[in-house]
Write a protein that holds these residues in place. Structure first.
Motif, PDB file in Angstrom:
ATOM      1  N   ALA A 122       0.918  -1.298  -0.166  1.00 22.98           N
ATOM      2  CA  ALA A 122       0.081  -0.189   0.123  1.00 22.98           C
ATOM      3  C   ALA A 122       0.920   1.720   0.074  1.00 22.98           C
ATOM      4  CB  ALA A 122      -1.331   0.146   1.138  1.00 22.98           C
ATOM      5  N   VAL A 123       1.050   1.931  -0.927  1.00 23.06           N
ATOM      6  CA  VAL A 123       1.552   3.260  -1.609  1.00 23.06           C
ATOM      7  C   VAL A 123       1.313   4.569  -0.579  1.00 23.06           C
ATOM      8  CG1 VAL A 123       3.245   4.706  -2.770  1.00 23.06           C
ATOM      9  CG2 VAL A 123       3.329   2.210  -3.571  1.00 23.06           C
ATOM     10  N   ASN A 124       1.092   4.886   0.375  1.00 26.17           N
ATOM     11  CA  ASN A 124       0.245   5.435   1.434  1.00 26.17           C
ATOM     12  C   ASN A 124       0.588   7.141   1.014  1.00 26.17           C
ATOM     13  OD1 ASN A 124      -1.972   6.598   2.696  1.00 26.17           O
ATOM     14  ND2 ASN A 124      -0.800   6.459   4.845  1.00 26.17           N
ATOM     15  N   LYS A 125       0.343   8.299   1.297  1.00 26.94           N
ATOM     16  CA  LYS A 125      -0.309   9.251   1.009  1.00 26.94           C
ATOM     17  C   LYS A 125       0.361  10.122   0.357  1.00 26.94           C
ATOM     18  CE  LYS A 125       2.170   9.751   5.365  1.00 26.94           C
ATOM     19  NZ  LYS A 125       3.033   9.829   6.520  1.00 26.94           N
ATOM     20  N   VAL A 126      -0.738   9.329  -1.103  1.00 28.06           N
ATOM     21  CA  VAL A 126      -0.809   9.559  -2.398  1.00 28.06           C
ATOM     22  C   VAL A 126      -1.478  11.130  -2.333  1.00 28.06           C
ATOM     23  CG1 VAL A 126      -0.352   7.796  -3.454  1.00 28.06           C
ATOM     24  CG2 VAL A 126      -2.458   8.482  -2.662  1.00 28.06           C
ATOM     25  N   ASP A 127      -1.816  11.685  -2.055  1.00 33.19           N
ATOM     26  CA  ASP A 127      -2.549  13.120  -1.906  1.00 33.19           C
ATOM     27  C   ASP A 127      -1.179  14.036  -1.526  1.00 33.19           C
ATOM     28  OD1 ASP A 127      -2.691  13.902   1.712  1.00 33.19           O
ATOM     29  OD2 ASP A 127      -2.514  12.184   1.366  1.00 33.19           O
ATOM     30  N   LYS A 128      -0.232  13.632  -1.246  1.00 33.60           N
ATOM     31  CA  LYS A 128       1.008  14.915  -1.670  1.00 33.60           C
ATOM     32  C   LYS A 128       1.606  14.592  -2.084  1.00 33.60           C
ATOM     33  CE  LYS A 128       2.821  14.890   2.925  1.00 33.60           C
ATOM     34  NZ  LYS A 128       3.860  14.588   4.558  1.00 33.60           N
ATOM     35  N   ILE A 129       1.107  14.124  -3.316  1.00 33.56           N
ATOM     36  CA  ILE A 129       1.922  13.752  -4.469  1.00 33.56           C
ATOM     37  C   ILE A 129       1.117  14.675  -5.850  1.00 33.56           C
ATOM     38  CG2 ILE A 129       2.934  11.883  -6.905  1.00 33.56           C
ATOM     39  CD1 ILE A 129       3.224   9.533  -4.152  1.00 33.56           C
ATOM     40  N   ASP A 131       3.004  14.979  -9.203  1.00 33.18           N
ATOM     41  CA  ASP A 131       3.308  14.929 -10.233  1.00 33.18           C
ATOM     42  C   ASP A 131       2.638  13.213  -9.945  1.00 33.18           C
ATOM     43  OD1 ASP A 131       3.609  13.469 -12.682  1.00 33.18           O
ATOM     44  OD2 ASP A 131       5.720  13.715 -12.639  1.00 33.18           O
ATOM     45  N   LYS A 132       1.320  12.975 -10.713  1.00 33.04           N
ATOM     46  CA  LYS A 132       0.990  11.805  -9.987  1.00 33.04           C
ATOM     47  C   LYS A 132       1.528  10.333 -11.359  1.00 33.04           C
ATOM     48  CE  LYS A 132      -2.124  12.197  -6.485  1.00 33.04           C
ATOM     49  NZ  LYS A 132      -1.679  13.311  -6.556  1.00 33.04           N
ATOM     50  N   ASN A 133       2.163  10.512 -12.510  1.00 32.98           N
ATOM     51  CA  ASN A 133       1.997   9.812 -13.314  1.00 32.98           C
ATOM     52  C   ASN A 133       3.766   8.988 -13.158  1.00 32.98           C
ATOM     53  OD1 ASN A 133      -0.090  10.674 -15.039  1.00 32.98           O
ATOM     54  ND2 ASN A 133       1.211  12.708 -15.994  1.00 32.98           N
ATOM     55  N   ALA A 134       4.236  10.379 -12.329  1.00 34.54           N
ATOM     56  CA  ALA A 134       5.019   9.689 -12.099  1.00 34.54           C
ATOM     57  C   ALA A 134       5.378   8.463 -11.169  1.00 34.54           C
ATOM     58  CB  ALA A 134       6.112  11.036 -11.111  1.00 34.54           C
ATOM     59  N   LEU A 135       4.151   8.445 -10.588  1.00 34.00           N
ATOM     60  CA  LEU A 135       3.823   7.302  -9.618  1.00 34.00           C
ATOM     61  C   LEU A 135       4.015   6.060 -10.376  1.00 34.00           C
ATOM     62  CD1 LEU A 135       3.667   7.420  -6.697  1.00 34.00           C
ATOM     63  CD2 LEU A 135       1.250   7.211  -7.151  1.00 34.00           C
ATOM     64  N   LEU A 136       3.108   5.722 -11.378  1.00 34.23           N
ATOM     65  CA  LEU A 136       3.586   4.257 -12.105  1.00 34.23           C
ATOM     66  C   LEU A 136       4.675   2.985 -12.085  1.00 34.23           C
ATOM     67  CD1 LEU A 136       1.319   2.537 -12.619  1.00 34.23           C
ATOM     68  CD2 LEU A 136       0.974   3.681 -15.541  1.00 34.23           C
ATOM     69  N   LEU A 139       6.030   2.472  -8.961  1.00 37.62           N
ATOM     70  CA  LEU A 139       5.058   1.226  -8.617  1.00 37.62           C
ATOM     71  C   LEU A 139       4.977   0.001  -8.914  1.00 37.62           C
ATOM     72  CD1 LEU A 139       1.256   3.193  -8.026  1.00 37.62           C
ATOM     73  CD2 LEU A 139       3.340   3.047  -6.422  1.00 37.62           C
ATOM     74  N   GLN A 140       5.516   0.330 -10.689  1.00 38.23           N
ATOM     75  CA  GLN A 140       5.996  -1.548 -10.472  1.00 38.23           C
ATOM     76  C   GLN A 140       7.086  -1.757 -10.356  1.00 38.23           C
ATOM     77  OE1 GLN A 140       4.736   0.490 -14.708  1.00 38.23           O
ATOM     78  NE2 GLN A 140       2.842  -0.702 -14.435  1.00 38.23           N
ATOM     79  N   GLU A 150       0.017  -7.773  -4.878  1.00 38.36           N
ATOM     80  CA  GLU A 150      -1.197  -6.997  -5.260  1.00 38.36           C
ATOM     81  C   GLU A 150       0.031  -5.668  -4.883  1.00 38.36           C
ATOM     82  OE1 GLU A 150      -4.338  -6.716  -6.672  1.00 38.36           O
ATOM     83  OE2 GLU A 150      -4.732  -8.822  -5.866  1.00 38.36           O
ATOM     84  N   ILE A 151      -0.525  -4.127  -6.055  1.00 36.83           N
ATOM     85  CA  ILE A 151      -0.300  -2.963  -4.831  1.00 36.83           C
ATOM     86  C   ILE A 151      -1.112  -1.694  -5.332  1.00 36.83           C
ATOM     87  CG2 ILE A 151       1.397  -2.422  -7.537  1.00 36.83           C
ATOM     88  CD1 ILE A 151       3.239  -1.212  -6.378  1.00 36.83           C
ATOM     89  N   ILE A 152      -1.296  -0.914  -4.630  1.00 39.52           N
ATOM     90  CA  ILE A 152      -2.365  -0.519  -4.351  1.00 39.52           C
ATOM     91  C   ILE A 152      -2.010   0.901  -4.076  1.00 39.52           C
ATOM     92  CG2 ILE A 152      -3.102  -1.378  -2.415  1.00 39.52           C
ATOM     93  CD1 ILE A 152      -6.418   0.265  -3.520  1.00 39.52           C
TER      94      ILE A 152
END
Ligand code: GDP
Ligand code: K
Ligand code: MG
Length: 298
Positions: A122-129, A131-136, A139-140, A150-152
């Protein structure tokens, strides 16, 4: 046919300090069972939070963050509690803080490998990111490296993606009867919850000045038919800490008492009289026997 099946199982929430484990538990339950703060090592015990919804029951176990430095017995106790919770569960939620990956995260990952339970990252605190595109891509690669099932990405605080997390969790739970009553939300006693609420208020106000060297012991817990009378002893390690906690003419301790009382009244749905006092007991946090008498004995 499958409509009639009920699922029930245990889910451990693990990760290094301050990634948001207790916040996640509280928001999954829609009820506060585990105290939270900006300070690491707020959670000291494994705390069970039970969520019954429809036919299904999820039994969450919130854990103290696994951390590297463990100079005192209380720290060793916390690491043991977190380590044991990873085993014998149906699923582990491994919480990390956004893209940050530290040595302590690595420690958790290694323990999980040994425990062998299925893992949701569980990758938390995404509200503080921003550039959401950098996340994917991140995560992979993280998921591949850890072999997570699983990853979320989610935000425990803002409630982002928690429904999806719950759906994923349910897929991993075995069919079977409920372990707990459907209206029970924790296996901890009201007394324990009261002590934890007091500890939360102190940690939030004074965490920097009282770094983990404080414990709360409930000395009195009596109902007179109208009011619940609670007396709590706050143990600190040194005289200076006692002075800080009491504050100028007692204003600090008074404020802590008022905040705690309001939360306790909300939790127990009744009137509460709360008395707090502070005692210096040096060495308690490194004394196995003192720890057991304070309830750190899982
Ligand atoms: P724990 O030590 O892992 O149990 O972490 P806590 O639940 O005590 O949370 C640590 C800090 O992170 C607290 O100040 C929380 O309010 C904050 N926090 C937790 N989840 C989130 C989140 O999704 N977004 C943001 N912005 N803050 C969070
Ligand atoms: K914390
Ligand atoms: Mg916690």
């Amino acid at each position: 046919m499958s409509e009639q099946v009920s699922r029930c199982g245990f889910v451990a929430i693990v990760g290094r300090p301050n990634v948001g484990k207790s916040t996640l538990l509280n928001h999954m339950l829609g009820q506060k069972v585990s105290i939270t703060s900006r300070k690491p090592q707020t959670t000291r015990n494994n705390v069970t939070g039970i969520k019954t919804e429809g036919r299904d029951q999820i039994v969450f176990v919130d854990t103290p963050g696994l951390h590297k430095h463990e100079p005192r017995a209380i720290n060793r106790y916390m690491n043991r509690a977190a380590g044991s919770a990873m085993k014998d569960v149906d699923l582990v939620i491994f919480v990390v803080d956004r893209l940050a990956w530290t040595e302590e995260d690595e420690m958790v990952a290694r323990q999980l490998e040994q425990a062998g339970s299925p893992v949701i990252l569980a990758v938390n605190k995404v509200d503080k990111i921003d550039d959401k595109n950098a996340l994917l891509p991140h995560l992979q690669s993280l998921s591949a490296r850890l072999g997570a099932d699983e990853i979320i990405p989610l935000s425990a605080l803002r409630g982002i993606n928690l429904d999806r997390l719950q759906d994923i969790i349910l897929n991993y739970l075995p069919e079977g009867p409920h372990f707990y009553d459907d209206d029970q939300f924790t296996d901890r006693s009201a007394r324990f919850m009261v002590a934890e609420i007091i500890r939360e208020k102190i940690t939030r106000q004074l965490g920097d000045e009282l770094p983990h060297q404080m414990a709360v012991e409930i000395e009195e817990y009596k109902h007179d038919g109208k009011t619940l009378h609670i007396g709590a002893l706050i143990l600190v390690e040194r005289d200076g800490q006692k002075r800080i906690l009491i504050g100028n003419q007692g204003d600090r301790i008074k404020q802590i008492g008022q905040q705690a009382r309001l939360d306790i009244e909300a939790l127990l749905d009744g009137k509460v009289m709360l008395r707090l006092w502070v005692k210096v007991k040096s060495g308690w946090s490194d004394d196995e026997r003192a720890l057991r008498s304070l309830g750190y004995d899982d």
